[in-house]
Design a protein around this motif. Structure first.
Motif, mmCIF file in Angstrom:
data_model
loop_
_atom_site.group_PDB
_atom_site.id
_atom_site.type_symbol
_atom_site.label_atom_id
_atom_site.label_comp_id
_atom_site.label_asym_id
_atom_site.label_seq_id
_atom_site.Cartn_x
_atom_site.Cartn_y
_atom_site.Cartn_z
ATOM 1 N N GLU A 81 30.949 42.768 35.369
ATOM 2 C CA GLU A 81 32.156 43.416 34.871
ATOM 3 C C GLU A 81 33.245 42.353 34.851
ATOM 4 O O GLU A 81 33.792 41.985 35.897
ATOM 5 C CB GLU A 81 32.538 44.577 35.788
ATOM 6 C CG GLU A 81 33.617 45.481 35.225
ATOM 7 C CD GLU A 81 33.832 46.693 36.112
ATOM 8 O OE1 GLU A 81 34.970 47.166 36.187
ATOM 9 O OE2 GLU A 81 32.861 47.149 36.726
ATOM 10 N N PHE A 82 33.507 41.803 33.682
ATOM 11 C CA PHE A 82 34.481 40.728 33.538
ATOM 12 C C PHE A 82 35.690 41.204 32.736
ATOM 13 O O PHE A 82 35.587 42.115 31.913
ATOM 14 C CB PHE A 82 33.859 39.529 32.830
ATOM 15 C CG PHE A 82 32.725 38.896 33.583
ATOM 16 C CD1 PHE A 82 32.939 38.272 34.800
ATOM 17 C CD2 PHE A 82 31.433 38.925 33.072
ATOM 18 C CE1 PHE A 82 31.890 37.674 35.501
ATOM 19 C CE2 PHE A 82 30.378 38.334 33.756
ATOM 20 C CZ PHE A 82 30.608 37.713 34.980
ATOM 21 N N ARG A 83 36.800 40.510 32.952
ATOM 22 C CA ARG A 83 38.020 40.795 32.219
ATOM 23 C C ARG A 83 38.559 39.492 31.646
ATOM 24 O O ARG A 83 38.586 38.468 32.337
ATOM 25 C CB ARG A 83 39.066 41.411 33.154
ATOM 26 C CG ARG A 83 40.374 41.789 32.460
ATOM 27 C CD ARG A 83 41.366 42.354 33.463
ATOM 28 N NE ARG A 83 41.862 41.322 34.368
ATOM 29 C CZ ARG A 83 42.798 41.537 35.296
ATOM 30 N NH1 ARG A 83 43.288 42.746 35.463
ATOM 31 N NH2 ARG A 83 43.205 40.556 36.078
ATOM 32 N N THR A 275 44.374 29.843 32.149
ATOM 33 C CA THR A 275 44.262 30.443 33.480
ATOM 34 C C THR A 275 43.076 31.400 33.519
ATOM 35 O O THR A 275 43.068 32.413 32.801
ATOM 36 C CB THR A 275 45.547 31.215 33.834
ATOM 37 O OG1 THR A 275 46.665 30.320 33.773
ATOM 38 C CG2 THR A 275 45.444 31.823 35.226
ATOM 39 N N PRO A 276 42.060 31.117 34.331
ATOM 40 C CA PRO A 276 40.887 31.992 34.381
ATOM 41 C C PRO A 276 41.206 33.328 35.043
ATOM 42 O O PRO A 276 42.023 33.401 35.962
ATOM 43 C CB PRO A 276 39.890 31.188 35.229
ATOM 44 C CG PRO A 276 40.763 30.352 36.115
ATOM 45 C CD PRO A 276 41.947 29.980 35.255
ATOM 46 N N ASP A 277 40.577 34.379 34.571
ATOM 47 C CA ASP A 277 40.765 35.687 35.180
ATOM 48 C C ASP A 277 40.019 35.732 36.514
ATOM 49 O O ASP A 277 38.910 35.191 36.638
ATOM 50 C CB ASP A 277 40.234 36.781 34.257
ATOM 51 C CG ASP A 277 40.629 38.154 34.744
ATOM 52 O OD1 ASP A 277 41.727 38.618 34.383
ATOM 53 O OD2 ASP A 277 39.847 38.766 35.515
ATOM 54 N N PRO A 278 40.600 36.380 37.538
ATOM 55 C CA PRO A 278 39.946 36.461 38.853
ATOM 56 C C PRO A 278 38.568 37.100 38.827
ATOM 57 O O PRO A 278 37.766 36.890 39.737
ATOM 58 C CB PRO A 278 40.931 37.310 39.679
ATOM 59 C CG PRO A 278 42.253 37.093 39.027
ATOM 60 C CD PRO A 278 41.943 36.987 37.556
ATOM 61 N N SER A 279 38.268 37.892 37.795
ATOM 62 C CA SER A 279 36.960 38.552 37.749
ATOM 63 C C SER A 279 35.815 37.568 37.617
ATOM 64 O O SER A 279 34.654 37.925 37.856
ATOM 65 C CB SER A 279 36.912 39.553 36.584
ATOM 66 O OG SER A 279 37.088 38.901 35.339
ATOM 67 N N PHE A 280 36.113 36.316 37.248
ATOM 68 C CA PHE A 280 35.077 35.289 37.131
ATOM 69 C C PHE A 280 34.937 34.456 38.398
ATOM 70 O O PHE A 280 34.045 33.618 38.475
ATOM 71 C CB PHE A 280 35.379 34.354 35.954
ATOM 72 C CG PHE A 280 35.103 34.964 34.612
ATOM 73 C CD1 PHE A 280 33.911 34.706 33.942
ATOM 74 C CD2 PHE A 280 36.026 35.801 34.016
ATOM 75 C CE1 PHE A 280 33.654 35.273 32.701
ATOM 76 C CE2 PHE A 280 35.787 36.373 32.773
ATOM 77 C CZ PHE A 280 34.592 36.115 32.120
ATOM 78 N N MET A 281 35.827 34.657 39.347
ATOM 79 C CA MET A 281 35.783 33.853 40.561
ATOM 80 C C MET A 281 34.689 34.358 41.487
ATOM 81 O O MET A 281 34.689 35.528 41.887
ATOM 82 C CB MET A 281 37.134 33.895 41.288
ATOM 83 C CG MET A 281 38.308 33.369 40.451
ATOM 84 S SD MET A 281 38.140 31.635 39.958
ATOM 85 C CE MET A 281 37.609 31.826 38.243
ATOM 86 N N ARG A 282 33.780 33.481 41.814
ATOM 87 C CA ARG A 282 32.648 33.890 42.654
ATOM 88 C C ARG A 282 33.074 33.963 44.107
ATOM 89 O O ARG A 282 33.717 33.055 44.629
ATOM 90 C CB ARG A 282 31.493 32.913 42.493
ATOM 91 C CG ARG A 282 30.280 33.264 43.330
ATOM 92 C CD ARG A 282 29.089 32.372 43.024
ATOM 93 N NE ARG A 282 28.332 32.853 41.884
ATOM 94 C CZ ARG A 282 28.230 32.219 40.732
ATOM 95 N NH1 ARG A 282 28.853 31.084 40.557
ATOM 96 N NH2 ARG A 282 27.511 32.715 39.748
#
Length: 322
Positions: A81-83, A275-282
């Motif tokens: 589930e990514f944003r 700026t990367p979305d936090p949903s991609f941060m592992r």
């Protein structure tokens, strides 16, 4: 050229599909289980200024055989589930991708360049093995992908199966979106970044193997075994340090910043321009390490759960659309 900040794969008001073609139908058997007969499932929902991407991570093309001699893991459906923002903006300084997924392909499979392998198994050494170096064998298939212990099938380089599935080999081909919202293209771009009528050719990165010897750790000559064996040399190729450039594309005739997956290092970009979305941060274990499977390995809590009917059979349609 003005850097466009609208990222709807045309304009915010367009009706064109996000990735240019309809994904396979919904409702595969085995979604959310260990059933390896599960098929590709992906959907996009737009809420406000964000695009939410739901996927089970199963490719829409034939993967290699897993487990295999160099990769003992079995492909299993995930609950991604990514944003991504629909208004990406370049920042003053790039953001390192580190060990998080760089982005997601149009078929819902993640682009995840990093490995969990380090010299002497020492993560603090700074000498991280490069998956595509040819010096280690991680069991990559014909699409430059393999499987994590979580069952996650992911790309380490050009997703050849996806590109062939689209039937656009040798063309300027949109294949995904990065965590910062900027589009990702396969290796071909226009010779003149500002002219869609110019010849199409393979884009060359601006990275090269360093000269001399490693000062610490494994020692020996730089040879591409490790990520740190490479350095960025401005204007040595077509692309910047993020493996991207500003230019026109079929989806963005007025131009936009966009990334490329290349045949040479870094293959998949290792830096985000925006700026990367936090949903991609592992969170927790990195690639190849044992840990919880699927969505729980990533960023913040779910964005309200998957759309109604996801995983229950919705038929086919253009789900990657505005």
């Amino acid at each position: 050229m003005r850097l466009l900040t609208l990222c709807c794969f045309a304009t915010l008001g367009c009706a064109a599909p996000l990735f240019g073609y309809p994904p396979p139908g919904f409702g595969p058997p085995g979604f959310g289980s260990s059933n390896t007969s599960a098929t590709n499932q992906v959907k996009v929902v737009i809420k406000g200024n964000y695009r939410y991407i739901y996927s089970n991570g199963i490719p829409d093309h034939q993967p290699g055989r897993f487990p295999n001699r160099n990769n003992p893991n079995t492909i299993r459906p995930q609950q991604y589930e990514f944003r991504v923002t629909m208004e990406p903006k370049a920042t003053r300084n790039p953001t390192p991708v580190s060990h998080s997924p760089f982005g997601v392909a149009s078929n819902g499979v993640v682009f995840d360049a990093a490995t969990a392998e380090f010299w002497n198994r020492n993560r603090s050494s700074g000498w991280n093995y490069e998956a595509k170096s040819g010096k280690i064998n991680l069991g990559l298939d014909q699409s430059n992908a393999h499987v994590q212990p979580t069952g996650s099938y992911h790309y380490h380089g050009l997703p050849t199966g996806l590109i062939q599935k689209q039937g656009k080999t040798g063309e300027v081909t949109l294949i995904g979106v990065a965590a910062d919202g900027f589009p990702i293209y396969a290796q071909f771009g226009y010779s003149d970044a500002n002219d869609a009528e110019s010849a199409v050719r393979k884009m060359k990165s601006s990275y090269r193997i360093k000269k001399g010897n490693r000062p610490s750790g494994p020692r020996g000559r730089y040879d591409g075994t490790f990520v740190a064996d490479y350095e960025y040399v401005a204007d040595a190729g077509d692309l910047d340090e993020c493996n991207g450039r500003v230019g026109v594309t079929p989806e963005y005739p007025e131009g936009i910043y966009h990334y490329y997956i290349t045949e040479d290092f870094p293959y998949i970009p290792r830096l985000w321009r925006g700026t990367p979305d936090p949903s991609f941060m592992r969170r927790g274990p990195g690639p190849g390490q044992r840990g919880p499977s699927g969505r729980r390995g990533f960023g913040p809590p779910p964005f309200g759960g998957p759309p109604p009917g996801f995983g229950q059979g919705q038929g086919s349609g253009r789900s990657f659309s505005n």
